[in-house]
Design a protein around this motif. Structure first.
Motif, PDB file in Angstrom:
ATOM      1  N   GLN A 346       6.708   0.672  -7.273  1.00 52.49           N
ATOM      2  CA  GLN A 346       6.125   0.526  -8.611  1.00 52.49           C
ATOM      3  C   GLN A 346       6.932   1.286  -9.654  1.00 52.49           C
ATOM      4  OE1 GLN A 346       2.207   1.902  -7.502  1.00 52.49           O
ATOM      5  NE2 GLN A 346       1.384  -0.179  -7.399  1.00 52.49           N
ATOM      6  N   GLN A 349       9.781  -0.574 -10.681  1.00 57.85           N
ATOM      7  CA  GLN A 349       9.380  -1.871 -11.234  1.00 57.85           C
ATOM      8  C   GLN A 349       9.654  -3.043 -10.290  1.00 57.85           C
ATOM      9  OE1 GLN A 349      11.271  -2.107 -15.091  1.00 57.85           O
ATOM     10  NE2 GLN A 349       9.892  -0.585 -15.985  1.00 57.85           N
ATOM     11  N   LEU A 351       7.272  -3.593  -7.917  1.00 59.86           N
ATOM     12  CA  LEU A 351       5.887  -4.005  -7.669  1.00 59.86           C
ATOM     13  C   LEU A 351       5.067  -3.690  -8.906  1.00 59.86           C
ATOM     14  CD1 LEU A 351       4.584  -2.912  -4.115  1.00 59.86           C
ATOM     15  CD2 LEU A 351       4.887  -5.234  -4.978  1.00 59.86           C
ATOM     16  N   SER A 352       4.046  -4.495  -9.134  1.00 54.08           N
ATOM     17  CA  SER A 352       3.146  -4.229 -10.263  1.00 54.08           C
ATOM     18  C   SER A 352       2.283  -3.003  -9.963  1.00 54.08           C
ATOM     19  CB  SER A 352       2.244  -5.439 -10.498  1.00 54.08           C
ATOM     20  OG  SER A 352       1.169  -5.104 -11.365  1.00 54.08           O
ATOM     21  N   PHE A 353       1.976  -2.252 -11.016  1.00 51.93           N
ATOM     22  CA  PHE A 353       1.094  -1.095 -10.839  1.00 51.93           C
ATOM     23  C   PHE A 353      -0.325  -1.538 -10.491  1.00 51.93           C
ATOM     24  CE2 PHE A 353       4.456   1.089 -13.189  1.00 51.93           C
ATOM     25  CZ  PHE A 353       4.592   2.238 -12.429  1.00 51.93           C
ATOM     26  N   SER A 355      -0.802  -3.911  -8.288  1.00 48.95           N
ATOM     27  CA  SER A 355      -0.640  -4.599  -7.007  1.00 48.95           C
ATOM     28  C   SER A 355      -1.790  -4.291  -6.050  1.00 48.95           C
ATOM     29  CB  SER A 355       0.684  -4.176  -6.360  1.00 48.95           C
ATOM     30  OG  SER A 355       0.755  -4.615  -5.011  1.00 48.95           O
ATOM     31  N   ASN A 358      -1.950  -1.292  -3.586  1.00 50.11           N
ATOM     32  CA  ASN A 358      -2.452   0.049  -3.901  1.00 50.11           C
ATOM     33  C   ASN A 358      -3.451   0.523  -2.851  1.00 50.11           C
ATOM     34  OD1 ASN A 358      -0.997   0.646  -6.251  1.00 50.11           O
ATOM     35  ND2 ASN A 358      -2.446  -0.472  -7.549  1.00 50.11           N
TER      36      ASN A 358
END
Length: 368
Positions: A346, A349, A351-353, A355, A358
């Protein structure tokens, strides 16, 4: 005498002077006769009776002989009365400092266990002074104005807004109180470097009740005290590395601001990097909006690559397969928690925060 809890609080409607006057009368002496027997002037005895002059140890001994009352009684009476008067003056001074309750979020400090819970303003003010370790707020303000450690933090802007200096002061003080209870060897960079692998192994433990004591024990051998203190509202801080006044012990203070293991371990190793790579100066970890200091970038890179070695990381991301199975497999291969891998993906960048991976992170919750 009025008794409150386990503390005896004297009722000073009856002063030392009145007790002395009554004792003289009980012996059927006039003040003039008592003064003569004591070898003092009538005026001096009158001043003592009217509480204009304190009973000295010398006079207490004379009173023992003349009035058959132990000198210790008179000495304690005088001492307690003086303490009462000073306490009363202090209360009057403190009562004029109510604006400090607007500067400091007392409820937040109380909820975190830093100060006792109370609804009384006077008690709140006293508790704050005792917590911060100052006799008056004026002295505390002067100390804060001259504090180089705090001055460095005030100049930092964050994505969440300006730092509340009183909140930061409280967070640091809570850390000082904890750090002072930890016994450490003198600081040694060589010793610290040797224990880094042991510290990294702790990332696989999910329970702070288990890994924090181990972390503290390991670091104490290198002259480092690590303490965890919940973030005070407005302090906007994740971590701070500094030195105790003795300059022989380094302190790493962490707030668990973001409450997940990837943030915790990255911040922790970031603070260790400062101790290994840089001179003895304080370093704050905050979400900054100004250009990073080169030392901060160095600490970031060291922490990232110590947790996940660069060579293995580059190979992992080159495959561009960041599903749950591959993340866990890679984490197992390099003996790191999967949540830390997700956090680095993350941060870079990849992976999306937001995602759903998590879920692989460990989430912490403060218990006071």
């Amino acid at each position: 005498m009025a008794i409150k809890m386990y503390e005896v609080q004297p009722d000073y409607m009856t002063t030392p002077g009145k007790i002395l006057r009554d004792t003289i009368r009980s012996k059927n002496l006039t003040q003039e006769q008592a003064a003569e027997n004591l070898g003092t002037s009538a005026k001096n005895l009158s001043n003592i009776i009217n509480n204009k002059v304190s009973i000295t140890p010398e006079m207490a001994l004379k009173l023992e002989y003349v009035l058959e009352t132990p000198a210790s009684f008179w000495n304690n009476l005088a001492k307690n009365y003086q303490e009462y008067n000073e306490s009363k003056k202090q209360d009057e001074t403190i009562s004029k400092e109510k604006e400090w309750l607007k500067k400091i979020n007392y409820a937040d400090l109380a909820n975190k266990g830093f100060v006792p819970k109370t609804r009384k303003q006077q008690e709140k003010l006293k508790n704050l002074l005792k917590f911060f370790g100052y006799p008056t707020f004026k002295i505390m303000q002067t100390s804060m104005d001259n504090d180089k450690l705090l001055a460095g933090a005030y100049r930092i802007s964050t994505n969440q807004g300006t730092i509340n200096k009183y909140a930061l002061k409280a967070w640091i003080q809570a850390g000082n109180l904890k750090a002072n209870k930890i016994n450490t060897d003198p600081f040694s960079r060589t010793a610290l470097k040797k224990v880094v692998p042991q510290l990294r192994e702790l990332n696989l433990q999910n329970d702070p009740q288990t890994f924090i004591p181990s972390m503290q024990k390991i670091l104490s051998t290198a002259g480092v005290a690590v303490v965890f203190v919940p973030e005070v509202k407005g302090s906007r801080i994740s971590g701070l590395t500094r030195w105790l006044p003795s300059n022989s012990t380094a302190v790493i203070e962490l707030s668990l601001r973001y409450k997940t293991n990837d943030h915790l371990w990255f911040t922790f190793f970031h603070e260790i990097a400062h101790l290994l790579l840089h001179q003895r100066q304080p370093f704050f970890s905050m979400t900054k909006v100004y250009d990073e200091d080169p030392k901060e970038s160095e600490a970031d890179n060291w922490a990232a690559n110590e947790l996940i070695p660069r060579k293995q990381w580059d190979q992992f991301i080159s495959d561009n397969q960041f599903d749950e199975k591959n993340i866990i497999a890679f984490a197992n291969q390099i003996k790191i928690h999967p949540g830390i891998v997700v956090g680095r993906l993350q941060k870079e960048q990849l992976l999306s925060f937001k995602s759903h991976y998590n879920k692989l992170k460990v989430h912490y919750k403060w218990t006071i």
